[in-house]
Design an enzyme around this catalytic site. Sequence first.
Site, PDB file in Angstrom:
ATOM      1  N   HIS A  72       6.326  28.890 -54.649  1.00 17.79           N
ATOM      2  CA  HIS A  72       6.312  29.593 -53.368  1.00 17.79           C
ATOM      3  C   HIS A  72       4.897  29.723 -52.835  1.00 17.79           C
ATOM      4  O   HIS A  72       3.948  29.982 -53.584  1.00 17.79           O
ATOM      5  CB  HIS A  72       6.997  30.963 -53.464  1.00 17.79           C
ATOM      6  N   ASP A 190      -0.713  33.708 -57.501  1.00 16.57           N
ATOM      7  CA  ASP A 190       0.749  33.828 -57.439  1.00 16.57           C
ATOM      8  C   ASP A 190       1.147  33.581 -55.976  1.00 16.57           C
ATOM      9  O   ASP A 190       1.039  34.490 -55.157  1.00 16.57           O
ATOM     10  CB  ASP A 190       1.167  35.216 -57.909  1.00 16.57           C
ATOM     11  N   GLU A 224       9.626  34.166 -51.299  1.00 15.27           N
ATOM     12  CA  GLU A 224       9.850  34.555 -52.687  1.00 15.27           C
ATOM     13  C   GLU A 224       9.402  35.978 -52.966  1.00 15.27           C
ATOM     14  O   GLU A 224      10.064  36.711 -53.700  1.00 15.27           O
ATOM     15  CB  GLU A 224       9.111  33.585 -53.616  1.00 15.27           C
ATOM     16  N   GLU A 225       8.280  36.381 -52.384  1.00 14.96           N
ATOM     17  CA  GLU A 225       7.737  37.715 -52.675  1.00 14.96           C
ATOM     18  C   GLU A 225       8.636  38.840 -52.183  1.00 14.96           C
ATOM     19  O   GLU A 225       8.480  39.991 -52.604  1.00 14.96           O
ATOM     20  CB  GLU A 225       6.332  37.867 -52.076  1.00 14.96           C
ATOM     21  N   ASP A 244       5.999  29.154 -61.416  1.00 13.36           N
ATOM     22  CA  ASP A 244       5.428  30.414 -60.951  1.00 13.36           C
ATOM     23  C   ASP A 244       4.520  30.957 -62.050  1.00 13.36           C
ATOM     24  O   ASP A 244       4.589  30.527 -63.195  1.00 13.36           O
ATOM     25  CB  ASP A 244       6.551  31.405 -60.623  1.00 13.36           C
ATOM     26  N   HIS A 324      -0.527  40.309 -58.995  1.00 15.38           N
ATOM     27  CA  HIS A 324      -0.374  41.158 -57.807  1.00 15.38           C
ATOM     28  C   HIS A 324      -1.585  42.068 -57.589  1.00 15.38           C
ATOM     29  O   HIS A 324      -1.481  43.105 -56.950  1.00 15.38           O
ATOM     30  CB  HIS A 324       0.917  41.963 -57.851  1.00 15.38           C
TER      31      HIS A 324
END
Length: 348
Positions: A72, A190, A224-225, A244, A324
């Site tokens: 993603h 990410d 995706e997030e 991922d 994150h």
Amino acid sequence: MLSIQPNEDYILTILKKLLDTPSPSGYTHAVMKLVAEEGAALGAGLSWNEKGGLILSVEGLDPSRTVGLSAHVDTLGAMVRSIRPDGTLRLTSVGGFTMYSIENEYCVIHTRSGKTYTGTILSTRPSAHAYTADARDIKRIEENMEVRIDELVSGKDDVLKLGIAVGDFISFDARPVITPSGFIKSRHLDDKASVAALLGLLESIKREGWKPLHNLSLLISNYEEVGHGASWIPGEISELIAVDMGVLGDDLSCKETDVSICAKDSTGPYDYTMTGRLIELAQDLGIPHAVDIYPQYGSDASAALRGGANIRAALIGPGVHASHSMERTHKQAVFNTAKLLAAYVGAN
């Protein structure tokens, strides 16, 4: 077993371009254009789903089956929730992260007219000189955070005159750095590190002239997030590897130099045969890897399975520290992710 040598300069160059292109979930048109142009230059076929996700296709030696690889390109970010009377912006999160992880971060406000403005994300009590203990103790939650705009504004009307409005997207500066020791530190590894690995796979196919055993579909998802990136996938795909980030932390064995192979996440166990084959290939190729379980994690493969896709699924990716937040991986993990994928999809 196919063993490739990834083009390291290419992967790092395209990763830097990806990281420098803002793309919070819902605001991914610029980065999708970049990936589409790159995929076309590498000889892949292009198609799109209705929500803007990209499918890069490569013909295999045996077209009777199609293997999917997903990554993603959307990232964490925010949107303008409201404009406060003093001319600061209240924000609302896009994706799951803590407010502590973005405090004092530089950002960009993207207006619908195309104008952009820079700013800084702060708590509403940003100075220990002015707010004493309150500056330290105030909870870092959405209602206590704001964006200070780098423009001469003193109130809401001034902000509106700039063209900033509720619903405008806010991206966080990625600030990518590649160190002499090979670490890559940046926001949004990410999952842009994995997208770079997939493009590195395509570059290898073109440069070395090899073909995948079966037809190959590379799904570049853009939601995706927020949980539904690959909730729809092309019906011809029979198995899907979500590519991922691997998580580092307590009770986990993955390192930043490893390729993570996830056996189970919040969706449940991944396919036993696919996971076992990935472990076997990593062992045969001498690729540093770790098998871990991520109970707080979901992937594009999770979204596809929840969406009813009739597939087998697995999950791998480069190990990433401080997910994150201000993330870090090592270039070898990204290169080896491409190498492991090539071994899995390539003809013997």
